[in-house]
Design a protein around this motif. Sequence first.
Motif, PDB file in Angstrom:
ATOM      1  N   ARG A 107      -0.101   3.224  -5.408  1.00 21.39           N
ATOM      2  CA  ARG A 107      -1.556   3.292  -5.535  1.00 21.39           C
ATOM      3  C   ARG A 107      -2.226   2.825  -4.240  1.00 21.39           C
ATOM      4  N   ALA A 108      -1.729   1.758  -3.682  1.00 22.27           N
ATOM      5  CA  ALA A 108      -2.309   1.256  -2.437  1.00 22.27           C
ATOM      6  C   ALA A 108      -2.116   2.255  -1.304  1.00 22.27           C
ATOM      7  N   GLY A 109      -0.918   2.867  -1.238  1.00 27.36           N
ATOM      8  CA  GLY A 109      -0.621   3.805  -0.169  1.00 27.36           C
ATOM      9  C   GLY A 109      -1.371   5.114  -0.277  1.00 27.36           C
ATOM     10  N   CYS A 110      -1.781   5.483  -1.489  1.00 26.48           N
ATOM     11  CA  CYS A 110      -2.530   6.726  -1.686  1.00 26.48           C
ATOM     12  C   CYS A 110      -4.017   6.555  -1.404  1.00 26.48           C
ATOM     13  N   GLY A 111      -4.460   5.315  -1.271  1.00 29.22           N
ATOM     14  CA  GLY A 111      -5.852   5.078  -0.908  1.00 29.22           C
ATOM     15  C   GLY A 111      -6.821   5.683  -1.911  1.00 29.22           C
ATOM     16  N   ASP A 112      -7.690   6.587  -1.431  1.00 30.36           N
ATOM     17  CA  ASP A 112      -8.710   7.202  -2.280  1.00 30.36           C
ATOM     18  C   ASP A 112      -8.159   8.331  -3.149  1.00 30.36           C
ATOM     19  N   VAL A 113      -6.920   8.710  -2.935  1.00 27.87           N
ATOM     20  CA  VAL A 113      -6.314   9.774  -3.739  1.00 27.87           C
ATOM     21  C   VAL A 113      -5.763   9.166  -5.027  1.00 27.87           C
ATOM     22  N   ALA A 114      -6.252   9.630  -6.158  1.00 25.51           N
ATOM     23  CA  ALA A 114      -5.792   9.107  -7.446  1.00 25.51           C
ATOM     24  C   ALA A 114      -4.326   9.465  -7.665  1.00 25.51           C
ATOM     25  N   ILE A 115      -3.581   8.542  -8.258  1.00 31.24           N
ATOM     26  CA  ILE A 115      -2.190   8.815  -8.620  1.00 31.24           C
ATOM     27  C   ILE A 115      -1.978   8.293 -10.042  1.00 31.24           C
ATOM     28  N   THR A 116      -1.313   9.095 -10.886  1.00 31.08           N
ATOM     29  CA  THR A 116      -1.195   8.800 -12.308  1.00 31.08           C
ATOM     30  C   THR A 116       0.249   8.919 -12.748  1.00 31.08           C
ATOM     31  N   ARG A 117       0.723   7.939 -13.515  1.00 25.59           N
ATOM     32  CA  ARG A 117       2.069   8.039 -14.087  1.00 25.59           C
ATOM     33  C   ARG A 117       1.989   8.881 -15.357  1.00 25.59           C
ATOM     34  N   ILE A 118       2.781   9.962 -15.426  1.00 22.92           N
ATOM     35  CA  ILE A 118       2.684  10.903 -16.544  1.00 22.92           C
ATOM     36  C   ILE A 118       3.999  11.062 -17.304  1.00 22.92           C
ATOM     37  N   GLY A 129      -0.672  12.814   4.743  1.00 23.44           N
ATOM     38  CA  GLY A 129      -1.111  11.540   5.281  1.00 23.44           C
ATOM     39  C   GLY A 129      -1.063  10.371   4.329  1.00 23.44           C
ATOM     40  N   LEU A 130      -0.416  10.505   3.157  1.00 23.42           N
ATOM     41  CA  LEU A 130      -0.308   9.372   2.245  1.00 23.42           C
ATOM     42  C   LEU A 130       0.658   8.334   2.829  1.00 23.42           C
ATOM     43  N   ALA A 131       0.287   7.079   2.754  1.00 22.38           N
ATOM     44  CA  ALA A 131       1.089   6.004   3.354  1.00 22.38           C
ATOM     45  C   ALA A 131       2.077   5.450   2.328  1.00 22.38           C
ATOM     46  N   ILE A 132       3.014   6.322   1.897  1.00 24.65           N
ATOM     47  CA  ILE A 132       3.946   5.917   0.838  1.00 24.65           C
ATOM     48  C   ILE A 132       5.402   6.151   1.241  1.00 24.65           C
ATOM     49  N   ALA A 133       5.652   6.268   2.521  1.00 23.20           N
ATOM     50  CA  ALA A 133       7.029   6.403   2.997  1.00 23.20           C
ATOM     51  C   ALA A 133       7.843   5.186   2.575  1.00 23.20           C
ATOM     52  N   GLY A 134       9.075   5.430   2.143  1.00 21.12           N
ATOM     53  CA  GLY A 134       9.943   4.353   1.702  1.00 21.12           C
ATOM     54  C   GLY A 134       9.837   4.048   0.225  1.00 21.12           C
ATOM     55  N   LEU A 135       8.831   4.623  -0.457  1.00 22.03           N
ATOM     56  CA  LEU A 135       8.644   4.406  -1.886  1.00 22.03           C
ATOM     57  C   LEU A 135       9.110   5.586  -2.722  1.00 22.03           C
ATOM     58  N   VAL A 136       9.207   6.752  -2.108  1.00 29.41           N
ATOM     59  CA  VAL A 136       9.430   8.009  -2.821  1.00 29.41           C
ATOM     60  C   VAL A 136      10.911   8.365  -2.845  1.00 29.41           C
ATOM     61  N   HIS A 137      11.436   8.630  -4.041  1.00 27.97           N
ATOM     62  CA  HIS A 137      12.810   9.126  -4.152  1.00 27.97           C
ATOM     63  C   HIS A 137      12.875  10.646  -4.030  1.00 27.97           C
ATOM     64  N   ALA A 138      11.867  11.345  -4.555  1.00 27.34           N
ATOM     65  CA  ALA A 138      11.833  12.801  -4.503  1.00 27.34           C
ATOM     66  C   ALA A 138      10.400  13.254  -4.711  1.00 27.34           C
TER      67      ALA A 138
END
Length: 313
Positions: free
Chosen positions: A272-283, A194-203
Amino acid sequence: MNNGEFERIARYFAPLANEAALGLTDDAAVWLPPTGRALVLTLDQMIEGVHFLADDPPDCVARKLLRRNLSDLAAMGAAPIGYLLTTALRATTPEPWLAMFAEGLRVDQERYGITLFGGDSTSTAGPLMVSATMIGQVAPGAAWRRSGARAGDAMFVTGTIGDAVLGLEAARGNIDDPTLRFRERRLLPEPRVGLAIAGLVHAAIDISDGLVQDVGHLCAASGVGAVIEAGLVPRSAAARAAGDDWLAARLTGGDDYELVIAAPVEAEPALRAGCGDVAITRIGFFTGSHQDVIVRDAAGAAMSFARPGWRHF
């Protein structure tokens, strides 16, 4: 199938089924898929002594089974619809175990908006085995693939990494778990549907076998290499309290069911906006200069591991 099996199906599983399952009284379900959507199908199994412990709560076994499959759908940007279930239980499996298992299915069916289409039941003299075939949907051509990462993409992960393997170590008595955070994450992962990040993800890929190994799978499919900055890999407060001695285990232990995402660096605010309350981190990042997975410690030195992740054989 004997009468006892029919009675078990009618008692525990028929109440979980949808109309397409025809009351679980026919040989197969009859279902009309959503118009104009591509179906995404995945299957995962869990074997006692391999994927769960004999004394794990039955409701958690059921919920983890569904969530492992839901995580596969999440890694392809798909929305879940329902599942087929297979069980291989011992003749001595007590009724309360089955009742708790069915209750776990019910709880997560409600939580994730899925339903049971049907399945199969058999008996075994060996370890218990359960499997689920999950059915999801996505717009045609919109499913995320492992093969889409590009040199120059940033590498992101959702959530925190390593609590599940520390939960296994806690169950073995090798680490303290005063907050029960590790146990909770081992028993009940959080699939990132349910993450709202369609169109942003390459893989994308979900972390089942271990961060290092699963990034390697993504790199192999995409024909790129990767650099992971170990110090950036997010960890929970409980993992921080456990100290740095568990770093290698956290990076290679698996069972996290978080997502690794390849996306352009400039997409980070939208991610980050599309993940909402789910943390996302660049590693880290993906590169075209090599096709290896390099993990660098805080001093920038390459780390080595006895194994990069879970081996199935």
